[in-house]
Design a protein around this motif. Structure first.
Motif, short mmCIF file in Angstrom:
data_model
loop_
_atom_site.label_atom_id
_atom_site.label_comp_id
_atom_site.label_asym_id
_atom_site.label_seq_id
_atom_site.Cartn_x
_atom_site.Cartn_y
_atom_site.Cartn_z
N LYS A 45 0.88 -1.17 0.00
CA LYS A 45 0.00 0.00 0.00
C LYS A 45 0.91 1.22 0.00
O LYS A 45 1.94 1.24 0.67
CB LYS A 45 -0.87 -0.01 1.24
N ILE A 46 0.55 2.24 -0.79
CA ILE A 46 1.38 3.44 -0.87
C ILE A 46 0.54 4.69 -0.61
O ILE A 46 -0.69 4.66 -0.75
CB ILE A 46 2.07 3.57 -2.24
N SER A 47 1.20 5.75 -0.27
CA SER A 47 0.56 7.07 -0.14
C SER A 47 1.34 8.04 -1.02
O SER A 47 2.57 8.06 -1.00
CB SER A 47 0.59 7.55 1.30
N ILE A 48 0.59 8.84 -1.79
CA ILE A 48 1.22 9.81 -2.68
C ILE A 48 0.51 11.15 -2.56
O ILE A 48 -0.62 11.23 -2.08
CB ILE A 48 1.20 9.35 -4.16
N HIS A 49 1.21 12.19 -2.99
CA HIS A 49 0.60 13.51 -3.16
C HIS A 49 0.55 13.75 -4.66
O HIS A 49 1.57 13.71 -5.34
CB HIS A 49 1.42 14.60 -2.47
N THR A 50 -0.65 13.98 -5.19
CA THR A 50 -0.86 14.05 -6.64
C THR A 50 -0.58 15.41 -7.25
O THR A 50 -0.77 15.60 -8.44
CB THR A 50 -2.31 13.67 -6.98
N GLY A 51 -0.14 16.34 -6.44
CA GLY A 51 0.03 17.71 -6.91
C GLY A 51 -1.10 18.59 -6.44
O GLY A 51 -0.99 19.80 -6.38
N THR A 52 -2.23 17.95 -6.09
CA THR A 52 -3.38 18.69 -5.57
C THR A 52 -3.90 18.11 -4.27
O THR A 52 -4.65 18.77 -3.56
CB THR A 52 -4.52 18.73 -6.60
N GLY A 53 -3.55 16.87 -3.94
CA GLY A 53 -4.05 16.26 -2.72
C GLY A 53 -3.37 14.93 -2.43
O GLY A 53 -2.62 14.40 -3.25
N PHE A 54 -3.65 14.39 -1.25
CA PHE A 54 -3.06 13.12 -0.82
C PHE A 54 -3.98 11.95 -1.17
O PHE A 54 -5.20 12.06 -1.05
CB PHE A 54 -2.81 13.15 0.69
N VAL A 55 -3.37 10.83 -1.58
CA VAL A 55 -4.12 9.63 -1.96
C VAL A 55 -3.39 8.41 -1.42
O VAL A 55 -2.17 8.33 -1.52
CB VAL A 55 -4.23 9.51 -3.51
N SER A 56 -4.13 7.46 -0.87
CA SER A 56 -3.57 6.16 -0.48
C SER A 56 -4.06 5.13 -1.47
O SER A 56 -5.25 5.08 -1.81
CB SER A 56 -4.04 5.77 0.92
N LEU A 57 -3.14 4.32 -1.94
CA LEU A 57 -3.48 3.29 -2.94
C LEU A 57 -3.10 1.91 -2.41
O LEU A 57 -1.94 1.66 -2.08
CB LEU A 57 -2.72 3.54 -4.24
N ASN A 58 -4.09 1.04 -2.34
CA ASN A 58 -3.81 -0.35 -1.99
C ASN A 58 -3.10 -1.02 -3.16
O ASN A 58 -3.14 -0.53 -4.29
CB ASN A 58 -5.10 -1.11 -1.67
N LYS A 59 -2.48 -2.14 -2.91
CA LYS A 59 -1.83 -2.94 -3.95
C LYS A 59 -2.86 -3.24 -5.04
O LYS A 59 -3.95 -3.72 -4.76
CB LYS A 59 -1.30 -4.23 -3.31
N GLY A 60 -2.52 -2.90 -6.28
CA GLY A 60 -3.39 -3.18 -7.43
C GLY A 60 -4.48 -2.15 -7.68
O GLY A 60 -5.19 -2.25 -8.68
N SER A 61 -4.63 -1.16 -6.82
CA SER A 61 -5.69 -0.17 -7.04
C SER A 61 -5.18 0.98 -7.91
O SER A 61 -3.99 1.10 -8.16
CB SER A 61 -6.22 0.36 -5.71
N LYS A 62 -6.13 1.79 -8.37
CA LYS A 62 -5.74 2.92 -9.22
C LYS A 62 -6.48 4.17 -8.82
O LYS A 62 -7.51 4.11 -8.15
CB LYS A 62 -5.93 2.60 -10.70
N THR A 63 -5.92 5.30 -9.23
CA THR A 63 -6.53 6.60 -8.97
C THR A 63 -6.44 7.45 -10.23
O THR A 63 -5.61 7.20 -11.10
CB THR A 63 -5.83 7.32 -7.79
N SER A 64 -7.30 8.42 -10.31
CA SER A 64 -7.28 9.37 -11.41
C SER A 64 -6.58 10.63 -10.91
O SER A 64 -6.88 11.13 -9.83
CB SER A 64 -8.71 9.69 -11.84
N ILE A 65 -5.65 11.12 -11.73
CA ILE A 65 -4.87 12.31 -11.38
C ILE A 65 -5.10 13.37 -12.45
O ILE A 65 -5.03 13.08 -13.64
CB ILE A 65 -3.36 11.97 -11.27
#
Length: 104
Positions: A45-65
């Motif tokens: 599981k990872i946590s990132i900052h997308t340039g506009t906000g913080f997001v946590s991603l589980n293994k295999g999950s995706k987010t829209s940036i």
């Protein structure tokens, strides 16, 4: 007098039409997709900052940036920005990318 007024009026209208066309051309040239997807293909599981906000991603999950070209996507830890993972480029827009592909 009427001829001078009509000439000035025509010139002003002509300039406005040119400006509108130039503005529309510029807008069409820089318009790009508004986002891209990022898949966490790591084992954790990872946590990132997308340039506009913080997001946590589980293994295999995706987010829209949001495709804000030039913005930095960074690692995040407990709500704080960390090291840069990558900068958003125009060629990313509209695509689905894996984290392992974009890591520096």
């Amino acid at each position: 007098m009427k001829i001078i007024f009509l000439s000035i009026y025509s010139a002003v209208i002509g300039l406005n039409i040119v400006n509108i066309k130039q503005t529309n051309n510029i807008v069409n040239e820089i318009k790009i997709e508004s986002s891209f997807s990022l898949i966490n293909d790591s084992k954790d599981k990872i946590s990132i900052h997308t340039g506009t906000g913080f997001v946590s991603l589980n293994k295999g999950s995706k987010t829209s940036i949001g495709c804000n070209v030039g913005k930095e996507v960074r690692w995040a830890n407990e709500g704080k920005k960390g090291e840069v993972i990558f900068k958003i480029t125009a060629d990313m827009c509209g695509k689905t990318l894996k984290l392992s592909e974009v890591m520096k």
